[in-house]
Design an enzyme around this catalytic site. Structure first.
Site, mmCIF file in Angstrom:
data_model
loop_
_atom_site.group_PDB
_atom_site.id
_atom_site.type_symbol
_atom_site.label_atom_id
_atom_site.label_comp_id
_atom_site.label_asym_id
_atom_site.label_seq_id
_atom_site.Cartn_x
_atom_site.Cartn_y
_atom_site.Cartn_z
ATOM 1 N N HIS A 63 -66.096 -36.900 25.486
ATOM 2 C CA HIS A 63 -65.717 -36.844 24.062
ATOM 3 C C HIS A 63 -66.018 -38.171 23.369
ATOM 4 O O HIS A 63 -65.345 -39.176 23.603
ATOM 5 C CB HIS A 63 -64.226 -36.508 23.906
ATOM 6 C CG HIS A 63 -63.843 -36.225 22.485
ATOM 7 N ND1 HIS A 63 -63.492 -34.966 22.043
ATOM 8 C CD2 HIS A 63 -63.791 -37.023 21.383
ATOM 9 C CE1 HIS A 63 -63.224 -35.008 20.749
ATOM 10 N NE2 HIS A 63 -63.396 -36.271 20.322
ATOM 11 N N HIS A 65 -67.952 -40.084 19.551
ATOM 12 C CA HIS A 65 -68.507 -39.951 18.189
ATOM 13 C C HIS A 65 -69.587 -41.000 18.012
ATOM 14 O O HIS A 65 -69.308 -42.121 17.566
ATOM 15 C CB HIS A 65 -67.409 -40.115 17.138
ATOM 16 C CG HIS A 65 -66.409 -39.012 17.163
ATOM 17 N ND1 HIS A 65 -66.498 -37.884 16.369
ATOM 18 C CD2 HIS A 65 -65.313 -38.822 17.945
ATOM 19 C CE1 HIS A 65 -65.483 -37.070 16.649
ATOM 20 N NE2 HIS A 65 -64.758 -37.632 17.597
ATOM 21 N N GLN A 158 -66.400 -31.773 10.511
ATOM 22 C CA GLN A 158 -65.284 -32.717 10.497
ATOM 23 C C GLN A 158 -64.282 -32.449 9.370
ATOM 24 O O GLN A 158 -63.113 -32.737 9.517
ATOM 25 C CB GLN A 158 -65.865 -34.148 10.377
ATOM 26 C CG GLN A 158 -64.853 -35.238 10.567
ATOM 27 C CD GLN A 158 -65.467 -36.509 11.148
ATOM 28 O OE1 GLN A 158 -66.624 -36.558 11.546
ATOM 29 N NE2 GLN A 158 -64.693 -37.562 11.202
ATOM 30 N N HIS A 216 -62.079 -30.120 18.385
ATOM 31 C CA HIS A 216 -60.933 -30.979 18.132
ATOM 32 C C HIS A 216 -59.790 -30.017 17.851
ATOM 33 O O HIS A 216 -59.860 -29.243 16.895
ATOM 34 C CB HIS A 216 -61.184 -31.855 16.915
ATOM 35 C CG HIS A 216 -62.076 -33.021 17.177
ATOM 36 N ND1 HIS A 216 -63.399 -32.884 17.469
ATOM 37 C CD2 HIS A 216 -61.815 -34.357 17.191
ATOM 38 C CE1 HIS A 216 -63.930 -34.088 17.659
ATOM 39 N NE2 HIS A 216 -62.986 -35.001 17.494
ATOM 40 N N GLU A 219 -54.938 -32.044 17.056
ATOM 41 C CA GLU A 219 -54.820 -33.511 17.113
ATOM 42 C C GLU A 219 -53.774 -33.903 16.078
ATOM 43 O O GLU A 219 -54.082 -34.390 14.994
ATOM 44 C CB GLU A 219 -56.164 -34.207 16.834
ATOM 45 C CG GLU A 219 -56.079 -35.710 17.106
ATOM 46 C CD GLU A 219 -57.370 -36.451 16.812
ATOM 47 O OE1 GLU A 219 -58.321 -35.819 16.317
ATOM 48 O OE2 GLU A 219 -57.414 -37.671 17.056
ATOM 49 N N ASP A 315 -63.845 -41.307 22.975
ATOM 50 C CA ASP A 315 -63.674 -40.916 21.576
ATOM 51 C C ASP A 315 -64.341 -41.905 20.615
ATOM 52 O O ASP A 315 -65.224 -41.525 19.847
ATOM 53 C CB ASP A 315 -62.181 -40.747 21.233
ATOM 54 C CG ASP A 315 -61.942 -39.825 20.043
ATOM 55 O OD1 ASP A 315 -62.921 -39.258 19.531
ATOM 56 O OD2 ASP A 315 -60.770 -39.674 19.621
ATOM 57 N N TRP A 321 -62.037 -45.934 13.184
ATOM 58 C CA TRP A 321 -60.734 -45.548 13.732
ATOM 59 C C TRP A 321 -60.252 -46.447 14.857
ATOM 60 O O TRP A 321 -59.089 -46.459 15.196
ATOM 61 C CB TRP A 321 -60.796 -44.092 14.232
ATOM 62 C CG TRP A 321 -61.105 -43.156 13.123
ATOM 63 C CD1 TRP A 321 -60.201 -42.629 12.244
ATOM 64 C CD2 TRP A 321 -62.386 -42.669 12.725
ATOM 65 N NE1 TRP A 321 -60.856 -41.840 11.327
ATOM 66 C CE2 TRP A 321 -62.191 -41.848 11.603
ATOM 67 C CE3 TRP A 321 -63.688 -42.842 13.202
ATOM 68 C CZ2 TRP A 321 -63.238 -41.198 10.943
ATOM 69 C CZ3 TRP A 321 -64.732 -42.198 12.560
ATOM 70 C CH2 TRP A 321 -64.505 -41.393 11.451
HETATM 71 FE FE FE2 Z 1 -62.836 -37.054 18.380
#
Ligand code: FE2
Length: 431
Positions: A63, A65, A158, A216, A219, A315, A321
């Protein structure tokens, strides 16, 4: 032979306490492992002496991005470190993205990954952009890194496949362009009903196209966010067993225990895998709690006990983030082990599996392993067993892809200047 790795310790043979383990020689020819024997009576163009070190198949990140990675500081840093500022930052950055810069950052991250022995990554790519700029960029990166890294892409709506206008069409275009996996984000749709509808829509599309699914899912810290139930039920209904993963699943941390006791068998029967992201879950979840403050990571030991596959993903690395990270899946396993309190011997080993064999199965990687016939994709670690590898976040002294050494890193040791004490230490107890 092209390459022989001498005196290697395989994970399955490794003792847990650092005592001597059986060693093997690994013979490699034409990019494949051709022999694994205690003493291989053969010659090779090149030999590598593992000297009792752990040799494993590569790390796998289930996982990630890659469209956002290494953008830390663009256009500014996330000063508060919160999810909300991260989302705002991504909104500011998105219009400024260029294909060249995106490709360059992704390629740089893949260089880091190789040096960390991370040779397979599943990356989500945002498809909520008419231009599909990130999709084009990451498809280009996928082609370019293919000789040394398997990059699997997930079409990720997203902003919500139903909530964001045109998102489903964009997702279908991305799949037609060569993106591998169908993504989703049901808990971000406007209502619970829309979330469930998005799961049905996307699973039916994946079934029709014969694709894998990775959403996803839940979450959130909301115990009523139960889209994983719909995901498992749809997987079962559509016969997608073994091809579907739910990522994050953080709401499960806060769910009612009786409800979870029904949910886990459903997940196992549907063959739905779970992907936790410990570095991100422990920093983003429970953020608005006072005290006691929830950890927020999903129920990893309980899922493993129920027979559900669980992988750990990175991630984020240096993006809106998350400001930290360097592509080190042992750092991810280390955090997962602590957050889930998986300190038992078998539990620590399961944390190593969660960044190697389990995500390899979730991604459907062929030829992964250390048996004869497997791809000669291997990592030599400066550790004697998986537990020591996690403890030391061990250096990858050599990384091998298709029989070729693609990265080397010297093992670190400290030189002491203390009278009466040893000159060199390497953080392993002497007996
Ligand atoms: Fe993610």
């Amino acid at each position: 032979m092209d390459l022989i790795i001498r005196r290697a310790v395989l994970a399955r043979n490794a003792s847990n306490d650092g005592s001597p383990s059986p060693q093997v020689d690994i013979g490699i020819e034409a990019g494949r492992i051709v022999a694994v024997e205690p003493t291989l009576a053969a010659n090779a163009v090149e030999e590598l002496d593992a000297n009792g070190a752990l040799v494993t198949p590569p790390f796998v990140d289930a996982h990630f991005h890659m469209d956002a990675t290494l953008s830390y500081g663009l256009p500014r840093v996330n000063a508060s470190g919160t999810l909300l500022e991260g989302i705002a930052l991504w909104g500011e950055l998105k219009p400024q993205l260029t294909q060249d810069a995106l490709v360059e950052r992704a390629l740089q991250y893949c260089d880091w990954a190789v040096a960390r022995g991370l040779l397979a990554i599943r990356s989500h790519v945002d498809v909520c952009d008419e231009r599909l700029l990130a999709v084009e960029a990451l498809l280009d990166v996928k082609r370019r890194v293919a000789p040394y890294l398997d990059l699997q892409l997930v079409a990720f709506p997203q902003d919500g496949v139903l909530r964001s206008a045109g998102a489903f069409d964009n997702l279908k275009r991305a799949i037609a362009m060569g993106v591998d996996v169908v993504g989703g984000i049901p808990h971000f749709e406007r209502t619970m009903a829309d979330g469930a509808a998005s799961v049905r829509l996307l699973c039916e599309f994946a079934a029709e196209k014969g694709l894998r699914v990775d959403m996803h899912c839940d979450e959130s810290d909301d115990p009523m966010s139960r889209h994983i139930e719909t995901l498992a039920a749809e997987t079962h209904r559509l016969g997608l067993h073994g091809r579907v993963a739910g990522s994050h699943l953080t709401s499960m941390h806060s769910m009612d225990n009786y409800y979870v006791s029904k949910l886990l068998p459903l997940m196992r029967e549907a063959g739905v895998a779970a992907i936790a992201n410990p570095l991100i879950n422990i920093t983003l979840q429970g953020r608005s709690d006072t005290y006691p403050k929830r950890r927020g990571m999903t129920r990893v030991p309980e899922m493993l006990a129920a027979g559900v596959d669980v992988a750990f993903g990175h991630d984020c690395v240096m993006d809106p983030w998350y400001s930290l990270g360097s592509g080190d899946m042992l750092e991810v396993a280390h955090m997962g082990l602590h957050v889930a309190q998986m300190t038992g011997t078998e539990a620590m080993r399961a944390c190593f599996d969660a960044v190697t064999v389990t995500p390899a199965r979730i991604l459907g990687l062929g030829g992964y392993g250390t048996e004869p016939g497997c791809h000669a994709d291997l990592v030599v670690l400066d550790a004697r067993n998986p537990i020591e590898a996690i403890r030391l976040r061990a250096t990858r002294t050599a990384v091998i892809r298709r029989g070729r050494i693609v990265s080397r890193m010297p093992a670190p040791h400290a030189t002491l200047a203390l009278e009466g004490r040893p000159a060199h230490i390497d953080f392993r107890p002497t007996r």
